[in-house]
Design a protein around this motif. Structure first.
Motif, PDB file in Angstrom:
ATOM      1  N   ILE A 109       0.843  -1.209   0.000  1.00  0.00           N
ATOM      2  CA  ILE A 109       0.000   0.000   0.000  1.00  0.00           C
ATOM      3  C   ILE A 109       0.873   1.252   0.000  1.00  0.00           C
ATOM      4  O   ILE A 109       0.602   2.211  -0.743  1.00  0.00           O
ATOM      5  N   ARG A 110       1.911   1.267   0.819  1.00  0.00           N
ATOM      6  CA  ARG A 110       2.814   2.421   0.849  1.00  0.00           C
ATOM      7  C   ARG A 110       3.472   2.631  -0.516  1.00  0.00           C
ATOM      8  O   ARG A 110       3.583   3.753  -1.003  1.00  0.00           O
ATOM      9  N   ALA A 111       3.892   1.506  -1.139  1.00  0.00           N
ATOM     10  CA  ALA A 111       4.546   1.628  -2.453  1.00  0.00           C
ATOM     11  C   ALA A 111       3.546   2.168  -3.478  1.00  0.00           C
ATOM     12  O   ALA A 111       3.877   3.052  -4.284  1.00  0.00           O
ATOM     13  N   ALA A 112       2.300   1.643  -3.429  1.00  0.00           N
ATOM     14  CA  ALA A 112       1.286   2.106  -4.376  1.00  0.00           C
ATOM     15  C   ALA A 112       0.959   3.563  -4.104  1.00  0.00           C
ATOM     16  O   ALA A 112       0.778   4.363  -5.038  1.00  0.00           O
ATOM     17  N   ARG A 113       0.851   3.933  -2.806  1.00  0.00           N
ATOM     18  CA  ARG A 113       0.569   5.321  -2.469  1.00  0.00           C
ATOM     19  C   ARG A 113       1.721   6.232  -2.916  1.00  0.00           C
ATOM     20  O   ARG A 113       1.500   7.306  -3.480  1.00  0.00           O
ATOM     21  N   ASP A 114       2.957   5.786  -2.646  1.00  0.00           N
ATOM     22  CA  ASP A 114       4.109   6.602  -3.067  1.00  0.00           C
ATOM     23  C   ASP A 114       4.137   6.748  -4.586  1.00  0.00           C
ATOM     24  O   ASP A 114       4.401   7.831  -5.113  1.00  0.00           O
ATOM     25  N   GLU A 115       3.834   5.644  -5.277  1.00  0.00           N
ATOM     26  CA  GLU A 115       3.806   5.692  -6.741  1.00  0.00           C
ATOM     27  C   GLU A 115       2.678   6.612  -7.210  1.00  0.00           C
ATOM     28  O   GLU A 115       2.842   7.425  -8.125  1.00  0.00           O
ATOM     29  N   ALA A 116       1.525   6.480  -6.547  1.00  0.00           N
ATOM     30  CA  ALA A 116       0.393   7.326  -6.913  1.00  0.00           C
ATOM     31  C   ALA A 116       0.716   8.774  -6.593  1.00  0.00           C
ATOM     32  O   ALA A 116       0.372   9.682  -7.363  1.00  0.00           O
ATOM     33  N   MET A 117       1.331   9.026  -5.473  1.00  0.00           N
ATOM     34  CA  MET A 117       1.678  10.401  -5.109  1.00  0.00           C
ATOM     35  C   MET A 117       2.724  10.971  -6.072  1.00  0.00           C
ATOM     36  O   MET A 117       2.704  12.163  -6.372  1.00  0.00           O
ATOM     37  N   GLY A 118       3.605  10.097  -6.547  1.00  0.00           N
ATOM     38  CA  GLY A 118       4.599  10.546  -7.532  1.00  0.00           C
ATOM     39  C   GLY A 118       3.926  10.929  -8.846  1.00  0.00           C
ATOM     40  O   GLY A 118       4.337  11.866  -9.535  1.00  0.00           O
ATOM     41  N   ASN A 119       2.886  10.255  -9.186  1.00  0.00           N
ATOM     42  CA  ASN A 119       2.157  10.534 -10.413  1.00  0.00           C
ATOM     43  C   ASN A 119       1.180  11.692 -10.235  1.00  0.00           C
ATOM     44  O   ASN A 119       0.748  12.298 -11.217  1.00  0.00           O
ATOM     45  N   VAL A 120       0.808  12.006  -9.010  1.00  0.00           N
ATOM     46  CA  VAL A 120      -0.144  13.080  -8.762  1.00  0.00           C
ATOM     47  C   VAL A 120       0.454  14.409  -9.281  1.00  0.00           C
ATOM     48  O   VAL A 120      -0.264  15.215  -9.881  1.00  0.00           O
ATOM     49  N   ARG A 121       1.695  14.644  -9.061  1.00  0.00           N
ATOM     50  CA  ARG A 121       2.305  15.908  -9.491  1.00  0.00           C
ATOM     51  C   ARG A 121       2.258  16.017 -11.011  1.00  0.00           C
ATOM     52  O   ARG A 121       1.905  17.069 -11.552  1.00  0.00           O
ATOM     53  N   SER A 122       2.565  14.899 -11.697  1.00  0.00           N
ATOM     54  CA  SER A 122       2.540  14.973 -13.167  1.00  0.00           C
ATOM     55  C   SER A 122       1.101  15.074 -13.666  1.00  0.00           C
ATOM     56  O   SER A 122       0.816  15.789 -14.635  1.00  0.00           O
ATOM     57  N   ILE A 123       0.163  14.363 -12.988  1.00  0.00           N
ATOM     58  CA  ILE A 123      -1.248  14.457 -13.378  1.00  0.00           C
ATOM     59  C   ILE A 123      -1.747  15.876 -13.124  1.00  0.00           C
ATOM     60  O   ILE A 123      -2.459  16.454 -13.952  1.00  0.00           O
ATOM     61  N   ALA A 124      -1.385  16.446 -11.971  1.00  0.00           N
ATOM     62  CA  ALA A 124      -1.802  17.810 -11.651  1.00  0.00           C
ATOM     63  C   ALA A 124      -1.215  18.799 -12.675  1.00  0.00           C
ATOM     64  O   ALA A 124      -1.897  19.741 -13.107  1.00  0.00           O
TER      65      ALA A 124
END
Length: 176
Positions: free
Chosen positions: A132-147
């Motif tokens: 979950i942490r890895a998925a969240r970190d990956e998702a959070m890493g993609n949030v900046r590019s998505i934003a």
């Protein structure tokens, strides 16, 4: 009733009553009574009374022997009952100890099994939390590019001109 006599005449018979009550016959009766009494007395004293006495003594001895045997058998039965009660108590105590040991062993087995299952569960939980942490970190890493992509699309739509990557990144850094 008339009966003929020696002379041939008929005379009424004399009624003398019972001969036992006639004193004329008493000496003979007393003599026979004495002889019969003596014979019966001697038979009773010498033959019948000892047999009856022996039978009574044998019967008393048999009864006393039977009573003694009954007392002996009762004592044996009481001893066997006491031994059986002691064996039952010992078996009951042994069964209770065995049940207690089985309960303790079952509790120990359950505790060990529970600890093993809890360890597996903790390991599985830790692995899931890591994923979950890895998925969240990956998702959070993609949030900046998505934003950044979303902000660029919104600016282009609203203004009609595309914003530069430097402008978008500075705007995102200001909001973060």
């Amino acid at each position: 009733m008339a009966s003929p006599t020696q002379e041939g005449t008929t005379e009424p018979a004399q009624s003398g009553g019972l001969p036992q009550f006639d004193p004329h016959w008493w000496p003979g009766q007393i003599a026979w009574f004495s002889v019969i009494f003596l014979v019966v007395f001697l038979l009773m004293r010498g033959l019948f009374v000892p047999r009856i006495g022996g039978t009574i003594e044998a019967r008393d001895a048999k009864i006393e022997g039977d009573i003694a045997d009954a007392r002996r058998l009762k004592a044996e039965a009481d001893a066997q009952a006491a031994a059986a009660a002691a064996e039952t108590a010992q078996a009951r105590a042994q069964a209770q100890k065995l049940a207690s040991d089985a309960r303790a062993q079952a509790k120990a087995d359950i505790s060990a099994s529970l600890a093993a299952e809890e360890a597996k569960l903790a390991e599985t939980t830790e692995a899931a939390e890591a994923r979950i942490r890895a998925a969240r970190d990956e998702a959070m890493g993609n949030v900046r590019s998505i934003a950044a992509d979303t902000a660029g699309a919104i600016v282009a739509k609203l203004t009609g001109q595309a914003a530069s990557d430097a402008e978008i990144q500075s705007a995102l850094a200001a909001k973060a």
